[in-house]
Design a protein around this motif. Structure first.
Motif, PDB file in Angstrom:
ATOM      1  N   SER A   1      33.103  92.470  44.667  1.00 31.12           N
ATOM      2  CA  SER A   1      33.761  92.276  45.953  1.00 31.12           C
ATOM      3  C   SER A   1      34.613  91.008  45.940  1.00 31.12           C
ATOM      4  N   ASN A   2      34.094  89.943  45.313  1.00 30.77           N
ATOM      5  CA  ASN A   2      34.852  88.690  45.235  1.00 30.77           C
ATOM      6  C   ASN A   2      36.114  88.862  44.391  1.00 30.77           C
ATOM      7  N   HIS A   3      36.012  89.637  43.297  1.00 27.03           N
ATOM      8  CA  HIS A   3      37.176  89.886  42.450  1.00 27.03           C
ATOM      9  C   HIS A   3      38.286  90.577  43.249  1.00 27.03           C
ATOM     10  N   VAL A   4      37.906  91.617  43.991  1.00 26.58           N
ATOM     11  CA  VAL A   4      38.899  92.372  44.754  1.00 26.58           C
ATOM     12  C   VAL A   4      39.489  91.501  45.866  1.00 26.58           C
ATOM     13  N   ALA A   5      38.634  90.745  46.551  1.00 20.12           N
ATOM     14  CA  ALA A   5      39.122  89.856  47.613  1.00 20.12           C
ATOM     15  C   ALA A   5      40.087  88.814  47.050  1.00 20.12           C
ATOM     16  N   TRP A   6      39.794  88.321  45.850  1.00 20.02           N
ATOM     17  CA  TRP A   6      40.684  87.337  45.213  1.00 20.02           C
ATOM     18  C   TRP A   6      42.052  87.953  44.909  1.00 20.02           C
ATOM     19  N   LEU A   7      42.048  89.177  44.387  1.00 22.54           N
ATOM     20  CA  LEU A   7      43.315  89.864  44.116  1.00 22.54           C
ATOM     21  C   LEU A   7      44.123  90.048  45.401  1.00 22.54           C
ATOM     22  N   GLU A   8      43.436  90.473  46.457  1.00 25.96           N
ATOM     23  CA  GLU A   8      44.133  90.682  47.728  1.00 25.96           C
ATOM     24  C   GLU A   8      44.710  89.371  48.246  1.00 25.96           C
ATOM     25  N   GLY A   9      43.967  88.271  48.054  1.00 27.08           N
ATOM     26  CA  GLY A   9      44.464  86.973  48.487  1.00 27.08           C
ATOM     27  C   GLY A   9      45.639  86.498  47.648  1.00 27.08           C
ATOM     28  N   GLN A  10      45.568  86.744  46.343  1.00 29.42           N
ATOM     29  CA  GLN A  10      46.651  86.335  45.441  1.00 29.42           C
ATOM     30  C   GLN A  10      47.967  87.027  45.781  1.00 29.42           C
ATOM     31  N   HIS A  11      47.869  88.305  46.137  1.00 26.81           N
ATOM     32  CA  HIS A  11      49.074  89.090  46.384  1.00 26.81           C
ATOM     33  C   HIS A  11      49.363  89.273  47.878  1.00 26.81           C
ATOM     34  N   ASP A  12      48.507  88.726  48.715  1.00 23.80           N
ATOM     35  CA  ASP A  12      48.669  88.812  50.173  1.00 23.80           C
ATOM     36  C   ASP A  12      48.857  90.261  50.621  1.00 23.80           C
ATOM     37  N   VAL A  13      47.928  91.117  50.166  1.00 24.53           N
ATOM     38  CA  VAL A  13      48.023  92.537  50.477  1.00 24.53           C
ATOM     39  C   VAL A  13      46.618  93.117  50.547  1.00 24.53           C
ATOM     40  N   GLN A  14      46.450  94.147  51.360  1.00 24.37           N
ATOM     41  CA  GLN A  14      45.168  94.840  51.436  1.00 24.37           C
ATOM     42  C   GLN A  14      45.192  96.015  50.480  1.00 24.37           C
ATOM     43  N   LEU A  15      44.259  96.038  49.535  1.00 19.70           N
ATOM     44  CA  LEU A  15      44.215  97.079  48.514  1.00 19.70           C
ATOM     45  C   LEU A  15      43.331  98.253  48.901  1.00 19.70           C
ATOM     46  N   PHE A  16      42.315  98.002  49.734  1.00 16.34           N
ATOM     47  CA  PHE A  16      41.392  99.064  50.150  1.00 16.34           C
ATOM     48  C   PHE A  16      41.225  99.068  51.659  1.00 16.34           C
ATOM     49  N   ASN A  17      41.033 100.269  52.217  1.00  8.84           N
ATOM     50  CA  ASN A  17      40.537 100.416  53.581  1.00  8.84           C
ATOM     51  C   ASN A  17      39.033 100.609  53.478  1.00  8.84           C
ATOM     52  N   ARG A  18      38.275  99.709  54.064  1.00 10.35           N
ATOM     53  CA  ARG A  18      36.819  99.727  53.929  1.00 10.35           C
ATOM     54  C   ARG A  18      36.169 100.148  55.237  1.00 10.35           C
ATOM     55  N   THR A  19      35.232 101.082  55.156  1.00 10.48           N
ATOM     56  CA  THR A  19      34.382 101.431  56.288  1.00 10.48           C
ATOM     57  C   THR A  19      32.941 101.377  55.789  1.00 10.48           C
ATOM     58  N   THR A  20      32.013 101.625  56.677  1.00  8.88           N
ATOM     59  CA  THR A  20      30.603 101.614  56.261  1.00  8.88           C
ATOM     60  C   THR A  20      30.285 102.802  55.354  1.00  8.88           C
ATOM     61  N   ARG A  21      31.137 103.830  55.384  1.00  6.73           N
ATOM     62  CA  ARG A  21      30.852 105.036  54.616  1.00  6.73           C
ATOM     63  C   ARG A  21      31.770 105.244  53.418  1.00  6.73           C
ATOM     64  N   SER A  22      32.926 104.601  53.412  1.00  5.84           N
ATOM     65  CA  SER A  22      33.868 104.892  52.327  1.00  5.84           C
ATOM     66  C   SER A  22      34.753 103.695  52.012  1.00  5.84           C
ATOM     67  N   VAL A  23      35.305 103.747  50.807  1.00  9.65           N
ATOM     68  CA  VAL A  23      36.288 102.760  50.346  1.00  9.65           C
ATOM     69  C   VAL A  23      37.468 103.564  49.819  1.00  9.65           C
ATOM     70  N   MET A  24      38.633 103.411  50.462  1.00  5.70           N
ATOM     71  CA  MET A  24      39.807 104.193  50.087  1.00  5.70           C
ATOM     72  C   MET A  24      40.994 103.278  49.827  1.00  5.70           C
ATOM     73  N   LEU A  25      41.779 103.653  48.844  1.00  4.66           N
ATOM     74  CA  LEU A  25      42.973 102.880  48.511  1.00  4.66           C
ATOM     75  C   LEU A  25      43.992 102.935  49.641  1.00  4.66           C
ATOM     76  N   THR A  26      44.626 101.808  49.899  1.00  6.05           N
ATOM     77  CA  THR A  26      45.790 101.793  50.778  1.00  6.05           C
ATOM     78  C   THR A  26      47.008 102.232  49.968  1.00  6.05           C
ATOM     79  N   ASP A  27      48.146 102.381  50.622  1.00  8.51           N
ATOM     80  CA  ASP A  27      49.369 102.710  49.889  1.00  8.51           C
ATOM     81  C   ASP A  27      49.680 101.627  48.867  1.00  8.51           C
ATOM     82  N   ALA A  28      49.497 100.380  49.274  1.00  9.00           N
ATOM     83  CA  ALA A  28      49.729  99.272  48.346  1.00  9.00           C
ATOM     84  C   ALA A  28      48.719  99.313  47.198  1.00  9.00           C
TER      85      ALA A  28
END
Length: 309
Positions: A34-61
């Motif tokens: 989770s920290n790795h993904v959050a770091w990537l999102e922070g580095q590129h200032d973009v959301q890579l996943f849509n997260r819910t309690t039931r699923s993790v799905m890629l955004t367009d980005a």
């Protein structure tokens, strides 16, 4: 934080659809993934996943990032293998697509031979008769029959694929044998949507080219279905050799107009022009060319078969 490790974590989550499953796959803790993904999102200032309690799905980005991320990781792995002198051992996944008939009848033996040689390669084969966007859908390779129209793809011809005009003896006894292509206009023909040429059949004899408009009661997008129906006496079909070969051998279909050459198509390997071609994909393409080419175990030729007179 190491960018490559973060990219590997991101790819694992994208493939598994779960941070927990990605952590298990990589042998890391869920928190670290989770920290790795959050770091990537922070580095590129973009959301890579849509997260819910039931699923993790890629955004367009996220989907765009995945398409660019995987080839980079492939190159890093290849460089690592080269540095460790493991270049000859191919490893990793290949995602490929092929037409349903060819992919189920002729491709399995070729793939099995390749996978026996390279035990660390994983193949995902998707059979589909529709147009597939290789890059957008994450394919490394497509095997197709015909003339590709997408200029963004690179191609390698694996082997020729003649089209055979044929019909069942039952149909010919009932309706007569065409002596030349023009005669086909008076026959019931089986129309196929598999080569983007539906009702205009072109033939050549010496330097003379003839095109005839055919018609019939049946239209299909499957060469295998077309061969089976032709064998039932429904009409005259023009089909790829690999499909009709067993029917010609046992006499269920008869080769028509053998002195006239129908347009010959090729079996092609297609791959994205703008993506690094990994060693394993290059090796598979070369293997398929050898397997289906002259002298190969899967060579497709017109053997001695019944010809209508």
């Amino acid at each position: 934080m190491d960018t490559i490790d973060a990219m590997r974590a991101f790819v694992a989550v994208a493939k598994e659809g779960s941070f927990t499953a990605a952590a298990r796959r990589l042998g890391k803790s869920t928190k670290l993934i989770s920290n790795h993904v959050a770091w990537l999102e922070g580095q590129h200032d973009v959301q890579l996943f849509n997260r819910t309690t039931r699923s993790v799905m890629l955004t367009d980005a996220g989907r765009d990032y995945l398409l660019r991320c995987e080839p980079i990781l492939d190159q890093v792995d290849e460089l690592s293998d080269l540095a460790q002198k493991k270049r000859r051992e191919l490893r990793g996944p290949i995602r490929m697509t092929a037409p349903t008939s060819f992919g189920s009848q002729r491709l399995p033996a070729a793939l099995a031979a390749f996978m026996h040689l390279h035990s660390s390669v994983e193949v995902e084969l998707i059979l589909n008769d529709s147009h597939v966007a290789l890059v957008e859908e994450g394919y490394d390779l497509a095997v197709r029959i015909g003339t590709p129209t997408d200029s963004t793809l690179m191609m390698k011809r694996l082997c020729p694929m003649p089209l055979i005009t044929c019909a069942a003896p039952e149909y010919l006894a009932r309706s007569g044998v065409p002596a030349e292509p023009a005669d086909l206009a008076a026959h019931s023909c089986l129309l196929g949507k598999y080569f983007n040429v539906l009702s205009d059949w072109t033939y050549q004899k010496s330097d003379k080219v003839q095109s005839v408009r055919v018609s019939g009661r049946l239209m299909s997008n499957s060469p295998s279905a077309g061969a089976a129906l032709a064998a039932q006496g429904i009409g005259i079909a023009r089909l790829p050799l690999y499909v009709v070969q067993p029917y010609l051998k046992d006499g269920r279909l008869v080769h028509l107009l053998p002195d006239y050459e129908a347009k010959e198509y090729g079996v092609m390997a297609l791959y994205p022009a703008n993506r690094h071609l990994t060693a394993r994909v290059r090796a598979l393409i070369d293997h398929l060319a050898d397997y289906f080419g002259p002298g190969g175990a899967g060579r497709i030729t017109l053997d001695e078969v019944a010809t209508a007179e």
